[in-house]
Design an enzyme around this catalytic site. Structure first.
Site, PDB file in Angstrom:
ATOM      1  N   GLU A 205       1.567 -12.329  -3.016  1.00  0.00           N
ATOM      2  CA  GLU A 205       0.119 -12.565  -2.918  1.00  0.00           C
ATOM      3  C   GLU A 205      -0.599 -12.308  -4.239  1.00  0.00           C
ATOM      4  OE1 GLU A 205       0.546  -8.166  -2.137  1.00  0.00           O
ATOM      5  OE2 GLU A 205       1.672  -9.984  -1.695  1.00  0.00           O
TER       6      GLU A 205
ATOM      7  N   GLY B 189       0.854  -1.178   0.000  1.00  0.00           N
ATOM      8  CA  GLY B 189       0.000   0.000   0.000  1.00  0.00           C
ATOM      9  C   GLY B 189       0.887   1.224   0.000  1.00  0.00           C
ATOM     10  N   GLU B 190       0.519   2.243   0.719  1.00  0.00           N
ATOM     11  CA  GLU B 190       1.334   3.454   0.830  1.00  0.00           C
ATOM     12  C   GLU B 190       1.808   3.536   2.276  1.00  0.00           C
ATOM     13  OE1 GLU B 190       3.475   6.555   0.374  1.00  0.00           O
ATOM     14  OE2 GLU B 190       1.902   6.738   1.884  1.00  0.00           O
ATOM     15  N   SER B 191       3.113   3.446   2.467  1.00  0.00           N
ATOM     16  CA  SER B 191       3.645   3.256   3.821  1.00  0.00           C
ATOM     17  C   SER B 191       3.323   4.421   4.748  1.00  0.00           C
ATOM     18  CB  SER B 191       5.155   3.012   3.771  1.00  0.00           C
ATOM     19  OG  SER B 191       5.831   4.120   3.198  1.00  0.00           O
TER      20      SER B 191
ATOM     21  N   ILE C 198       5.851  -3.126  -7.374  1.00  0.00           N
ATOM     22  CA  ILE C 198       4.977  -1.992  -7.630  1.00  0.00           C
ATOM     23  C   ILE C 198       5.389  -0.858  -6.695  1.00  0.00           C
ATOM     24  CG2 ILE C 198       2.590  -1.150  -7.702  1.00  0.00           C
ATOM     25  CD1 ILE C 198       1.708  -4.105  -7.907  1.00  0.00           C
ATOM     26  N   ARG C 199       6.044   0.155  -7.223  1.00  0.00           N
ATOM     27  CA  ARG C 199       6.576   1.248  -6.402  1.00  0.00           C
ATOM     28  C   ARG C 199       7.317   0.674  -5.196  1.00  0.00           C
ATOM     29  NH1 ARG C 199       2.169   5.343  -4.674  1.00  0.00           N
ATOM     30  NH2 ARG C 199       4.017   6.442  -3.946  1.00  0.00           N
TER      31      ARG C 199
ATOM     32  N   CYS D  11       6.309  -5.125   0.573  1.00  0.00           N
ATOM     33  CA  CYS D  11       6.387  -3.786  -0.018  1.00  0.00           C
ATOM     34  C   CYS D  11       6.296  -2.718   1.078  1.00  0.00           C
ATOM     35  CB  CYS D  11       5.317  -3.635  -1.091  1.00  0.00           C
ATOM     36  SG  CYS D  11       5.621  -2.232  -2.211  1.00  0.00           S
TER      37      CYS D  11
ATOM     38  N   HIS E 281       5.387  -8.578  -4.149  1.00  0.00           N
ATOM     39  CA  HIS E 281       4.037  -8.990  -3.763  1.00  0.00           C
ATOM     40  C   HIS E 281       3.753 -10.439  -4.190  1.00  0.00           C
ATOM     41  CE1 HIS E 281       2.438  -4.882  -2.865  1.00  0.00           C
ATOM     42  NE2 HIS E 281       3.341  -4.512  -3.749  1.00  0.00           N
TER      43      HIS E 281
ATOM     44  N   ARG F 225      12.467   3.934   0.239  1.00  0.00           N
ATOM     45  CA  ARG F 225      11.111   3.960  -0.308  1.00  0.00           C
ATOM     46  C   ARG F 225      11.130   4.190  -1.816  1.00  0.00           C
ATOM     47  NH1 ARG F 225       8.104   8.094   0.628  1.00  0.00           N
ATOM     48  NH2 ARG F 225       6.082   7.062   0.485  1.00  0.00           N
TER      49      ARG F 225
END
Length: 203
Positions: free
Chosen positions: A183, A49-51, A139-140, A81, A181, A110
């Site tokens: 998952e 997600g966005e940390s 992903i990022r 991530c 990821h 990051r």
């Protein structure tokens, strides 16, 4: 230990996908949003997600303190991530006020692999997993710039800008983290690896 109950921090990110992967790895997955739900699980997954957002929400929901306490007490945690960033003791390119759970003696950068449109997949040999390399979906994604003596490096990818490899999976004691990821791939071996960690911790 009977079938372990593993929570997935359900504040943002790939919660459903982790729950599916945990079920495939013979664990009972539960979403965790509140301290009382955290208290009921044997282990925890910190999803992508966005940390910075996850960090703020963890503080808002009263989870940051209990999370740190459970980690210090030895609860197994797997971070993917943004979850890797949450488990890092040090962050590069983070917000000045960004908090982490910590626990892994590593420095993480990051968004090290680039922006959303620079996402990619690659095959990654993963120490301790039988069979073919795992497919890493980035992903990022962050990478690990440095690790302490007690951190085991489980996977690396070649660096695009030089001869050095980038660390993308690590373990320290009961804590596991990947830049990528698993998952999202349908290959549940990394989750199976984590479930074995949880079972060993419960013996």
């Amino acid at each position: 230990m009977s079938t372990p109950t593993i929570g997935v921090l359900a504040l943002q990110g790939d919660v459903r996908e982790h729950l599916v992967a945990l079920a495939a790895a013979d664990a009972l997955g539960r979403p965790v949003r509140r301290p009382e739900e955290l208290a009921e699980v044997d282990a925890l997954v910190l999803p992508g997600g966005e940390s910075t957002t996850i960090s703020k929400l963890a503080v808002l929901f009263g989870l940051m303190g209990p999370l740190r306490e459970r980690v210090e007490a030895g609860m197994p945690v797997y971070g993917t991530c943004a979850g890797m960033i949450m488990l890092a003791d040090k962050i590069l390119d983070g917000r000045d006020d960004q908090e982490t759970v910590g626990g892994i003696d590593m420095t993480v950068r990051r968004n090290a692999f680039g922006r959303q449109n620079e996402s990619f997949e690659t095959a990654i040999p993963f120490a301790g997993l039988p069979g073919d390399p795992v497919t890493g979906v980035f992903i990022r994604a962050p990478w690990v710039e440095a690790v302490g003596a007690d951190v085991e490096v489980l996977a690396e990818v070649p660096a695009a800008d030089g001869p050095d490899a980038r660390i993308v999976a690590v373990r320290q004691g009961n804590l596991l983290a990947t830049s990528f990821h698993p998952e999202l791939t349908g290959d549940h071996r990394v989750h199976e690896y984590f479930v074995r960690m949880v079972e060993a911790a419960g013996r």
